[in-house]
Design a protein around this motif. Structure first.
Motif, short mmCIF file in Angstrom:
data_model
loop_
_atom_site.label_atom_id
_atom_site.label_comp_id
_atom_site.label_asym_id
_atom_site.label_seq_id
_atom_site.Cartn_x
_atom_site.Cartn_y
_atom_site.Cartn_z
N ILE A 29 3.65 9.96 -9.67
CA ILE A 29 3.00 10.24 -10.95
C ILE A 29 2.34 11.60 -10.92
O ILE A 29 2.49 12.42 -11.82
CB ILE A 29 1.98 9.14 -11.29
N ALA A 30 1.57 11.83 -9.81
CA ALA A 30 0.90 13.12 -9.70
C ALA A 30 1.90 14.25 -9.55
O ALA A 30 1.71 15.35 -10.07
CB ALA A 30 -0.05 13.10 -8.50
N GLY A 31 2.99 13.98 -8.81
CA GLY A 31 4.00 15.01 -8.63
C GLY A 31 4.67 15.39 -9.93
O GLY A 31 5.01 16.54 -10.16
N GLU A 32 4.89 14.37 -10.81
CA GLU A 32 5.49 14.67 -12.11
C GLU A 32 4.62 15.61 -12.91
O GLU A 32 5.09 16.53 -13.56
CB GLU A 32 5.71 13.36 -12.87
N ARG A 33 3.31 15.40 -12.79
CA ARG A 33 2.39 16.28 -13.51
C ARG A 33 2.32 17.65 -12.87
O ARG A 33 2.39 18.68 -13.52
CB ARG A 33 0.99 15.65 -13.54
N ASP A 34 2.21 17.67 -11.50
CA ASP A 34 2.04 18.94 -10.82
C ASP A 34 3.32 19.77 -10.80
O ASP A 34 3.27 20.99 -10.70
CB ASP A 34 1.57 18.70 -9.38
N SER A 35 4.49 19.09 -10.86
CA SER A 35 5.74 19.84 -10.80
C SER A 35 6.03 20.56 -12.11
O SER A 35 6.89 21.43 -12.15
CB SER A 35 6.90 18.89 -10.46
N ARG A 61 0.83 -1.21 0.00
CA ARG A 61 0.00 0.00 0.00
C ARG A 61 0.86 1.25 0.00
O ARG A 61 0.65 2.18 -0.77
CB ARG A 61 -0.92 -0.02 1.23
N ARG A 62 1.89 1.26 0.84
CA ARG A 62 2.73 2.45 0.93
C ARG A 62 3.53 2.65 -0.35
O ARG A 62 3.72 3.77 -0.83
CB ARG A 62 3.64 2.35 2.15
N ASP A 63 4.02 1.53 -0.93
CA ASP A 63 4.75 1.66 -2.18
C ASP A 63 3.85 2.22 -3.27
O ASP A 63 4.26 3.05 -4.08
CB ASP A 63 5.31 0.30 -2.61
N SER A 64 2.60 1.73 -3.29
CA SER A 64 1.66 2.20 -4.30
C SER A 64 1.34 3.66 -4.09
O SER A 64 1.23 4.43 -5.04
CB SER A 64 0.39 1.36 -4.26
N LEU A 65 1.20 4.07 -2.83
CA LEU A 65 0.93 5.47 -2.55
C LEU A 65 2.09 6.34 -3.02
O LEU A 65 1.89 7.41 -3.59
CB LEU A 65 0.71 5.68 -1.04
N GLN A 66 3.32 5.88 -2.78
CA GLN A 66 4.47 6.64 -3.23
C GLN A 66 4.50 6.74 -4.75
O GLN A 66 4.83 7.76 -5.32
CB GLN A 66 5.76 6.00 -2.71
N GLU A 67 4.11 5.64 -5.41
CA GLU A 67 4.10 5.64 -6.88
C GLU A 67 3.05 6.61 -7.40
O GLU A 67 3.30 7.39 -8.32
CB GLU A 67 3.84 4.23 -7.38
N TRP A 98 -7.32 18.98 -5.56
CA TRP A 98 -6.40 18.24 -4.72
C TRP A 98 -4.97 18.41 -5.21
O TRP A 98 -4.67 18.19 -6.39
CB TRP A 98 -6.77 16.76 -4.71
N ASP A 99 -4.09 18.81 -4.31
CA ASP A 99 -2.66 18.90 -4.59
C ASP A 99 -2.02 17.60 -4.12
O ASP A 99 -1.85 17.37 -2.92
CB ASP A 99 -2.07 20.10 -3.84
N ALA A 100 -1.67 16.73 -5.08
CA ALA A 100 -1.17 15.40 -4.73
C ALA A 100 0.22 15.45 -4.12
O ALA A 100 0.62 14.52 -3.40
CB ALA A 100 -1.16 14.50 -5.97
N VAL A 101 0.99 16.49 -4.41
CA VAL A 101 2.35 16.59 -3.86
C VAL A 101 2.30 17.01 -2.40
O VAL A 101 2.92 16.39 -1.53
CB VAL A 101 3.19 17.58 -4.69
N ALA A 102 1.54 18.07 -2.11
CA ALA A 102 1.45 18.56 -0.74
C ALA A 102 0.39 17.83 0.07
O ALA A 102 0.29 18.04 1.28
CB ALA A 102 1.14 20.06 -0.75
N CYS A 103 -0.42 16.98 -0.58
CA CYS A 103 -1.51 16.26 0.09
C CYS A 103 -2.43 17.23 0.82
O CYS A 103 -2.58 17.17 2.05
CB CYS A 103 -0.96 15.21 1.05
N GLN A 104 -3.04 18.12 0.06
CA GLN A 104 -3.94 19.09 0.65
C GLN A 104 -4.87 19.64 -0.43
O GLN A 104 -4.57 19.59 -1.63
CB GLN A 104 -3.16 20.24 1.29
N TRP A 105 -6.01 20.15 0.01
CA TRP A 105 -6.93 20.84 -0.89
C TRP A 105 -6.48 22.29 -1.05
O TRP A 105 -6.07 22.92 -0.08
CB TRP A 105 -8.35 20.81 -0.35
N THR A 106 -6.57 22.79 -2.28
CA THR A 106 -6.16 24.17 -2.53
C THR A 106 -7.09 24.79 -3.57
O THR A 106 -7.67 24.08 -4.41
CB THR A 106 -4.71 24.23 -3.02
N ARG A 107 -7.23 26.10 -3.52
CA ARG A 107 -8.03 26.84 -4.51
C ARG A 107 -7.17 27.36 -5.65
O ARG A 107 -7.68 28.05 -6.54
CB ARG A 107 -8.75 28.00 -3.83
#
Length: 727
Positions: free
Chosen positions: A357-363, A347-353, A470-479
């Protein structure tokens, strides 16, 4: 002349005489007034002396019986709590037995062996048909809710910290599996996009719904450069794409889940970490002791068993922050651990993956898009809450489609799984010869994407809903990155634009109904009562019977899935919060609402005694409660055994503090506040005994015969609303 002078002279004599008489009269009046004032002062002093003596007598009487009254109150509360605890234990045992007797294969999520086996078997299951996947996802969601209820109902103690951590890990694993299985089902549908192409549009679009989710999927097969967007009429969702995506091999998914699996990642990780620290402090690791004992015994096989057991125990105590740093160590002993203990690691490995993926997009830093953005702001989940679930707005690459060659249906096999379509994109990622404007740095200027959703009927928004992604990198909701928001109140449709594809949610202020404007708790008979809370936006009526309660009415709202349904207090609170009708406070509510804060222990004691008397005594708010300070409470109360509203003249004011309780001489309509004791009344150590002195035999009988479960139900509602501080 002489006669006139004589008359003038007599007149002067008369004037002096009259003046003298007036002076004497004034002196007599002043003396009489002085004597009267002295008499009144003596009378007042005598009355004050008698009142003070009576006050001292009543205080002495109160002190003499104080311990007895407090002991009786503690005894009544202990009896109630013990009876409720026994009933809950019996109900829990009965539920477990009924689950066991069903023999339907549904695991008990509180038993590690059963839930671990379920997770392992489902993870290995290769079934990707959407019907079967949705059915299993619904089952997993029920297990998650069961674990969440178990966590909410279980008091946090040192002995339960390891169980709490295990349940939280199980919830995360089930959430990850639900997300993964839905992605696999989405990929399977997209593999057959060309076979299911709509002749009219030249593209593939489908809507699949069940009780927990709505899946809207569109595949761009036609690549029409004039394509603007598509609306899924069955679901009430739609999207708009820029020309760059209209000519690309892209699939768009709007997945609406009725539940929220993201907010817990923002607020829950910290709670789990804290629980782990406490657990480590309270329960030091036994691994070293076990190894030392084993070395002394010289038994290698027993040492291995100790290490396995200790690794399992320590695994349940680790915080999520420490998991990544210990990954190598866990990989080294991976072969030694039982299979049922290794699912959490996956589960943790999948969460990191997923985060990568989301971080690559958001970064990716896109150029400035032609859209007015909302001011960057992280959503405070203590102030705002997502309503109606989460909308996952995603773009994927269309998987290779099958081709008919010499009568054979051939398809390119790929083990990459469902791939996200990166947006904003650079020029090399698009498959079109259409010229595109570039900025000075050579990056593609990517217009925003639009989305339209219909507000679910299961929730209400007193004000226009806010939007957060949803900000997948910071794990938080943002406007951030959201703009041009429009809301159609009549159609309950909200439209907006984002610079990319993100999960998003509709937000509402949790405290929109606070502070309250008034409240009243009124008996309806033995083991029955109604609590009316007049909130800032609506008025809600809670009906309590026995150990259950229901929302009997909520003005201006139609909530058929909540109104008139008997539930436990905790279930009712959860249902109303999810529906957007929140009149229940949290530990953080005082930071966002202007309240009349009271001393917590005094407030809780008042709720306990009000609950004990709630089947025979009516209670109501008082405007003087805000004038008596933090250390005191003022409540209206009276005995009420008949059906219907309480007559205005029947109410009396009572003042409560840590020392004693008494009935006030003043009335609710008085012009000024006074703590004077009402004539014929006495001081009592508890509110319970104060009111029992004013009750007749029928009222005493009701209070004596009240069901402990009813008292506990009323108490939970009072503690959840905290009407004495929030009104």
């Amino acid at each position: 002349m002489s006669a006139n002078k004589k008359r003038d002279k007599l007149s002067k004599v008369e004037k002096k005489k009259l003046q003298k008489e007036e002076d004497e009269q004034r002196q007599r009046e002043e003396e009489a007034a002085r004597l009267l004032a002295e008499q009144q002062e003596l009378k007042r002093q005598e009355e004050e002396r008698k009142e003070q003596e009576e006050h001292q007598r009543l205080e002495l009487k109160d002190r003499e019986r104080r311990e007895d009254e407090l002991s009786e109150l503690r005894h009544l509360l202990d009896e109630m709590q013990n009876a409720v605890a026994r009933w809950k234990d019996e109900a829990s045992a009965k539920t477990k037995w009924e689950r066991y007797m069903q023999c339907d294969g549904t695991p008990d999520p509180s038993i590690p062996q059963e839930i671990n086996s379920f997770i392992s078997l489902w993870r290995e299951d290769t079934e990707v048909q959407i019907g079967s996947v949705l059915e299993n996802c619904s089952l997993a969601q029920r297990l998650i809710e069961e674990l969440e209820d178990l966590l909410n109902d279980t008091p946090q103690t040192a002995g339960s910290s390891s169980d709490t951590h295990r349940h939280q890990e199980t919830i995360l694993s089930l959430q990850e599996l639900i997300h993964s299985k839905r992605n696999q089902a989405t990929e399977e549908i997209l593999k057959w996009s060309r076979a299911n192409m709509d002749i009219e549009t030249g593209n593939m679009q489908t809507v699949i719904q069940d009780a927990d989710a709505t899946l809207c999927l569109w595949a761009n097969l036609n690549k029409n450069p004039r394509f603007k967007g598509y609306h899924f009429h069955e679901a009430g969702f739609g999207f708009e794409l820029p020309k760059q995506l209209a000519v690309s091999d892209v699939a768009v998914r709007i997945l609406h889940t009725r539940f929220d699996h993201l907010s817990c990642l923002s607020a829950g990780a910290h709670r789990i970490s804290q629980g782990s620290i406490k657990s480590e402090e309270s329960h030091p690791s036994t691994g070293e002791v076990g190894d030392e004992d084993t070395e002394q015994q010289g038994n290698a096989e027993e040492s291995l068993d100790h290490k396995d057991e200790d690794s399992v125990r320590s695994e349940t105590r680790k915080s999520f922050a420490s998991v990544a740093s210990e990954k190598e160590e866990k990989n080294a002993r991976h072969d030694k651990e039982p299979e049922e203990q290794r699912w959490g690691e996956g589960r943790r490995d999948s969460l990191q993956e997923d985060t990568a993926i989301a971080g690559e997009r958001d970064s990716y830093s896109p150029p400035e898009a032609p859209v007015t953005l909302v001011e960057t702001e992280v959503v405070d989940l203590h102030q705002y809450t997502p309503l109606g679930g989460v909308f996952y707005f995603d773009a994927f690459r269309i998987p290779p489609q099958s081709q008919l060659v010499n009568g054979w249906d051939m398809r390119e096999l790929s083990d990459t799984g469902l791939q996200r379509f990166p947006y904003p994109v650079d020029e090399s990622q698009l498959h079109s010869s259409t010229s595109r404007p570039l900025d000075e740095g050579g990056a593609l200027v990517s217009p925003p994407v639009g989305v339209t959703v219909t507000v679910p009927n299961s929730v209400v928004f007193p004000q226009d809903p806010q939007v957060a992604r949803w900000d997948a990198v910071a794990c938080q909701w943002t406007r951030e990155s959201i703009g041009i928001i429009t809301y159609d109140t009549s159609l309950k449709k909200i439209s907006f634009q984002m610079d990319s594809f993100y999960p998003f949610a509709l937000l509402q202020d949790m405290h929109i109904n606070m502070p309250f404007q008034g409240w009243e708790l009124r008996p309806l008979g033995l083991n029955a009562a109604v609590l009316v809370v007049t909130a800032a936006v609506t008025e809600v009526h809670f009906t309590v019977k026995g150990h259950r309660c229901m929302l009997s009415s909520a003005t201006e709202y139609e909530l058929p899935h909540v109104l008139g349904r008997w539930m436990s207090p905790s279930a009712l609170q959860k249902a109303m919060r999810r529906a957007g009708v929140n009149v229940f406070v949290s530990e953080h509510s005082g930071k966002y609402v202007s309240i009349n804060a009271k001393e917590p222990l005094i407030e809780q004691a008042a709720y306990e005694q009000m609950a004990l008397l709630s089947c025979a005594v009516a209670f109501s708010w008082s405007r003087w409660n805000s004038h008596c300070g933090r250390e005191q409470l003022v409540v209206q109360a009276c005995e009420h055994l008949e059906a219907g509203p309480v007559p205005e003249k029947a109410w009396s004011l009572y003042l409560l503090n840590a020392e004693r309780t008494w009935r006030l001489r003043m009335r609710e309509q008085s012009e000024s506040f006074s703590t004077a004791l009402d004539g014929g009344s006495e001081f009592h150590a508890t509110f319970l005994h104060m009111l029992r002195d004013c009750m007749g035999a029928p009222g005493h009988g009701r209070v004596r015969d009240a069901d402990p479960f009813f008292v506990d139900c009323v108490l939970q509602l009072l503690m959840a609303t905290r009407v004495l501080s929030y009104c």
